[in-house]
Design an enzyme around this catalytic site. Sequence first.
Site, mmCIF file in Angstrom:
data_model
loop_
_atom_site.group_PDB
_atom_site.id
_atom_site.type_symbol
_atom_site.label_atom_id
_atom_site.label_comp_id
_atom_site.label_asym_id
_atom_site.label_seq_id
_atom_site.Cartn_x
_atom_site.Cartn_y
_atom_site.Cartn_z
ATOM 1 N N ARG A 217 29.069 37.366 45.508
ATOM 2 C CA ARG A 217 29.663 36.025 45.443
ATOM 3 C C ARG A 217 29.660 35.294 46.791
ATOM 4 O O ARG A 217 29.785 34.070 46.818
ATOM 5 C CB ARG A 217 31.107 36.118 44.925
ATOM 6 C CG ARG A 217 32.034 36.837 45.890
ATOM 7 C CD ARG A 217 33.288 37.388 45.261
ATOM 8 N NE ARG A 217 34.062 38.172 46.245
ATOM 9 C CZ ARG A 217 33.767 39.404 46.606
ATOM 10 N NH1 ARG A 217 32.737 40.014 46.103
ATOM 11 N NH2 ARG A 217 34.509 40.026 47.502
ATOM 12 N N ASP B 140 42.450 34.837 51.476
ATOM 13 C CA ASP B 140 42.689 35.556 50.228
ATOM 14 C C ASP B 140 44.069 36.195 50.157
ATOM 15 O O ASP B 140 44.274 37.140 49.389
ATOM 16 C CB ASP B 140 41.622 36.634 50.025
ATOM 17 C CG ASP B 140 41.619 37.677 51.148
ATOM 18 O OD1 ASP B 140 42.440 37.557 52.079
ATOM 19 O OD2 ASP B 140 40.786 38.606 51.089
ATOM 20 N N CYS C 37 40.729 40.771 44.880
ATOM 21 C CA CYS C 37 39.561 40.811 44.003
ATOM 22 C C CYS C 37 38.925 42.194 44.006
ATOM 23 O O CYS C 37 38.183 42.555 43.085
ATOM 24 C CB CYS C 37 38.549 39.740 44.399
ATOM 25 S SG CYS C 37 37.801 39.969 46.018
#
Length: 258
Positions: free
Chosen positions: A70, A127, A186
């Site tokens: 990603r 994050d 994640c």
Amino acid sequence: MNDNQLLRYSRHILLDDIGIEGQQRLLDAHVVIIGAGGLGSPAALYLASGGIGHITLVDDDTVDLTNLQRQVMHTNGRIGEPKVESGRAALLAINPDIEVTALRERAGPERLLELARTATVVLDCSDNFATRHAVNRACVAAGTPLVSGAVIRFDGQLAVFDARQPAAPCYACLFPEDTGFEDVACSTMGVFAPLVGVVGAVQAAEAMKLIMAIGEPLVGRLLMLDGKYMEWTAIGVARNPACPVCAARHGESGNTVD
């Protein structure tokens, strides 16, 4: 602008809302991006290609194989390199005329304030809540607009916080530090790769709009994306008069952290 720049940015310049004046504002701008990963990658690539004159990347991590699903700013050949150096190479490959500063560090409060004071706009592409709140405090103290994004699993969200506007909320008005939000990584929950591209690209668009003073930024609104069903939802966000971060800036109760 020289002839090469007029050609490079011609599709921007053709837009009546941008023109040469708007493109020059982009070239004169400095955008600080906190996080050179999933969100920071597409945001930085679009800001570089669109002509932001100075981009500063801030991240203390290195490129890992698991990132490449990603984090489109990095490549297989740069595994093990600092993300900011990998990102700098990617941005200059797209647009060698801009300045890219690579800061491999986990910036603390004083450093974030220093960076916010030099920036035209700050993008929070981190994050975790601790970093988001630290970046927010710095931007409120510096009076610098903040474009914040987040993605996990199939869900994304973003908003713009602009302390220059008296009625605008800050990140802490929306997500108070004492409410016990838990970080969801994640690495354990997963993330749908194209979704970080969508949210990061919108962060870049909002930053450019702020710099050129065109359209209506996402101030006072939280934009949420359900990636499974591709449904966007926007909710209004009001400023908290008792917010401990931004209230004092507007002459109300609360303790702004400088």
